[in-house]
Design a protein around this motif. Structure first.
Motif, mmCIF file in Angstrom:
data_model
loop_
_atom_site.group_PDB
_atom_site.id
_atom_site.type_symbol
_atom_site.label_atom_id
_atom_site.label_comp_id
_atom_site.label_asym_id
_atom_site.label_seq_id
_atom_site.Cartn_x
_atom_site.Cartn_y
_atom_site.Cartn_z
ATOM 1 N N GLY A 372 0.416 -0.662 0.300
ATOM 2 C CA GLY A 372 -0.191 0.006 -0.065
ATOM 3 C C GLY A 372 0.912 1.384 -0.370
ATOM 4 O O GLY A 372 0.492 2.127 -0.668
ATOM 5 N N ASP A 373 1.952 0.964 0.997
ATOM 6 C CA ASP A 373 3.009 2.631 0.611
ATOM 7 C C ASP A 373 3.905 2.427 -0.374
ATOM 8 O O ASP A 373 4.543 3.289 -0.289
ATOM 9 C CB ASP A 373 3.681 2.016 2.388
ATOM 10 C CG ASP A 373 4.049 1.384 2.373
ATOM 11 O OD1 ASP A 373 4.721 0.793 1.299
ATOM 12 O OD2 ASP A 373 4.707 1.240 3.607
ATOM 13 N N GLY A 374 3.862 1.246 -1.475
ATOM 14 C CA GLY A 374 4.545 1.821 -2.161
ATOM 15 C C GLY A 374 5.932 1.199 -2.168
ATOM 16 O O GLY A 374 6.973 1.232 -3.295
ATOM 17 N N ARG A 375 6.586 1.125 -1.086
ATOM 18 C CA ARG A 375 7.817 0.141 -0.904
ATOM 19 C C ARG A 375 8.601 -1.459 -0.545
ATOM 20 O O ARG A 375 9.198 -1.334 -1.258
ATOM 21 C CB ARG A 375 8.116 0.810 0.691
ATOM 22 C CG ARG A 375 7.490 2.130 1.137
ATOM 23 C CD ARG A 375 8.046 2.703 2.777
ATOM 24 N NE ARG A 375 7.631 4.338 3.052
ATOM 25 C CZ ARG A 375 8.341 4.443 3.976
ATOM 26 N NH1 ARG A 375 8.224 3.876 4.910
ATOM 27 N NH2 ARG A 375 8.138 5.822 4.235
ATOM 28 N N SER A 376 6.994 -1.879 -0.578
ATOM 29 C CA SER A 376 8.135 -3.295 -0.578
ATOM 30 C C SER A 376 6.801 -4.289 -2.299
ATOM 31 O O SER A 376 5.936 -3.939 -2.138
ATOM 32 C CB SER A 376 7.284 -4.008 0.755
ATOM 33 O OG SER A 376 7.693 -3.449 1.624
ATOM 34 N N CYS A 377 7.653 -4.715 -2.045
ATOM 35 C CA CYS A 377 7.407 -6.057 -3.342
ATOM 36 C C CYS A 377 6.599 -7.166 -2.257
ATOM 37 O O CYS A 377 7.262 -7.588 -1.190
ATOM 38 C CB CYS A 377 8.310 -6.385 -4.145
ATOM 39 S SG CYS A 377 7.299 -7.978 -5.117
ATOM 40 N N VAL A 378 4.827 -8.158 -2.360
ATOM 41 C CA VAL A 378 4.839 -8.144 -1.583
ATOM 42 C C VAL A 378 4.270 -9.737 -2.472
ATOM 43 O O VAL A 378 3.685 -9.552 -4.102
ATOM 44 C CB VAL A 378 3.585 -8.073 -1.175
ATOM 45 C CG1 VAL A 378 2.640 -9.085 -0.723
ATOM 46 C CG2 VAL A 378 3.731 -7.090 -0.420
#
Length: 425
Positions: A372-378
């Motif tokens: 959601g915050d764009g910092r991680s690949c899930v």
């Protein structure tokens, strides 16, 4: 423990190896790379992630950032007894139901493929392959709002329109995409595709809809000599209002022109740059991805990623013709995240240099999206029933959470801020 899970749980032996479709069509818009990230959810709603546990018939709702903790769980097959009764009375439906179990289901029923939330956050809309339908489930009560049986005998990937009012679903055995009103479940249109329609993507302005048909992926005819048996694999672009065909794109000619006649033209997961000038896509049987320049209509680069020495080289053992399956792009467009499904890792790749970062051990990762915050690949680790977050900046694992049996699709969604699960009935 199944053979797939045993393989998925082994230690990587990589050692020293560690180191949208954005075409403008008819004056229309371009492909959206992913659901938008960053904006604050409307008042009364919160941003979460839906995780589809395909073999369980459940969907977990987890936090979209931070520790990605599980918030609640939804039963997506509350009508299972009725559906099984109907299937049992119809020999043809039963044959396809059992075929899905032994084919793409790897010996399991496929109860949830894809999921989206309605714009008001009141319901989850789910495609259920083994039941050949799409349903809307009330998030408060867990009851069905509506059910839409697709044509043919299996439903697959979906896509939601930019305004959230329509959902497109692939009917994989009838070579059709249905477009439904997400609130009522009524069909507003449909169109024909290539063989075995798979992924769907709306253009950013909602004017066009793309479908990627991957052809037959469940037969044992996986030797390159038998490639011709895989069917009509193509991208179909339609006007999202009239559903008239606008363009058909076959990657075969582009792969041949690039000198890669050896690669399949079955386009799997894709990722698009923020300016939508380039498309990155995976193809069947390949441990890597390709870069496609939109303006020049040609493939410009290819990236081959490390092979796990422990991966069985027999292509017939690879899940639904996938070697690598799952891609996402960081919001700034600088990093690609790749799920190396059959090689049991995920990695972040620098888009400029195409150099991969650390190989993060993961058990049969099956999908990749953006937090959601764009910092991680899930990623979904379907071999060990986990969802794992990898930091785009460092390429390192930052969080992992247990979910249900065989997680596949992971989607951002907005639900009521006070939601913790369906009420007991």
């Amino acid at each position: 423990m199944s053979a797939a899970r045993t393989r998925g749980a082994r230690r990587l032996l990589l050692g020293s190896l560690a180191a949208a479709l954005a075409l403008t069509v008819g004056g229309g818009g371009t492909v959206a790379a992913a659901p938008p990230t960053g904006p604050t959810a409307p008042e009364g709603l919160r941003e979460v992630m839906f995780v589809g546990n395909n073999w369980d018939g459940t969907a977990d709702v987890i936090e979209a950032t931070g520790d990605f903790a599980r918030i609640g769980r939804i039963n997506v097959i509350p009508d299972r007894e009725r559906r099984m009764w109907e299937i049992g009375l119809n020999p043809i439906k039963l044959a396809f139901f059992l075929g899905i179990r032994q084919g793409p289901g790897e010996g399991h029923d496929q109860f949830v493929d894809d999921m989206y939330a309605t714009p008001d956050g009141s319901a989850m809309v789910v495609s259920r392959p083994s039941f050949a339908d799409v349903v809307s489930i009330d998030l408060r009560t867990g009851a069905l709002n509506w059910r839409f049986p697709v044509s043919g005998f299996r439903s697959d990937h979906m896509a939601v329109s930019p305004d959230g009012t329509r959902v497109a679903v692939s009917a994989s055995t009838s070579n059709t995409v249905h477009v439904l009103d997400i609130t009522t479940g009524k069909q507003v249109g449909s169109f024909a595709t290539g063989d075995k329609p798979h992924e769907n993507v709306f253009s950013a302005d909602g004017r066009h809809l793309w479908n990627m048909a991957i052809g037959e992926v469940t037969t044992a005819l996986d030797d390159p000599f038998w490639d011709w048996t895989k069917g009509d694999r193509r991208i179909t672009v339609v006007d999202a209002r009239t559903f008239e065909q606008v363009r058909v794109i076959d990657m075969r000619a582009r792969l041949d022109a690039f000198g890669r006649k050896d690669l399949s033209d079955a386009v799997r997961p894709v990722a698009f740059t923020p300016d939508e000038s380039k498309l990155y896509f995976q193809v069947s049987f390949f441990n890597g991805f390709l870069e496609y320049d939109i303006a020049t209509d040609r493939i410009t680069r290819v990236k081959e990623l490390p092979q796990n020495p422990a991966t069985d080289p027999d292509r017939t053992t690879w899940v639904n013709d996938s070697r690598h399956h799952g891609m996402s792009l960081s919001p700034d467009g600088s990093k690609l995240c790749v799920a190396a499904t059959m090689d049991d890792y995920a990695t972040v790749v620098d888009r400029q240099t195409l150099k991969e970062g650390p190989l993060v051990e993961a058990s049969k990762p099956y999908w990749a999206t953006v937090s959601g915050d764009g910092r991680s690949c899930v990623i979904s680790e379907s071999g060990t029933d986990r969802v794992t977050a990898i930091d785009f900046a460092t390429g390192r694992k930052v969080a992992s959470v247990s979910v249900g049996d065989h997680p596949q699709r992971v989607r951002l969604a907005r639900i009521p801020a006070d939601w913790s699960g369906p009420a007991a009935r």
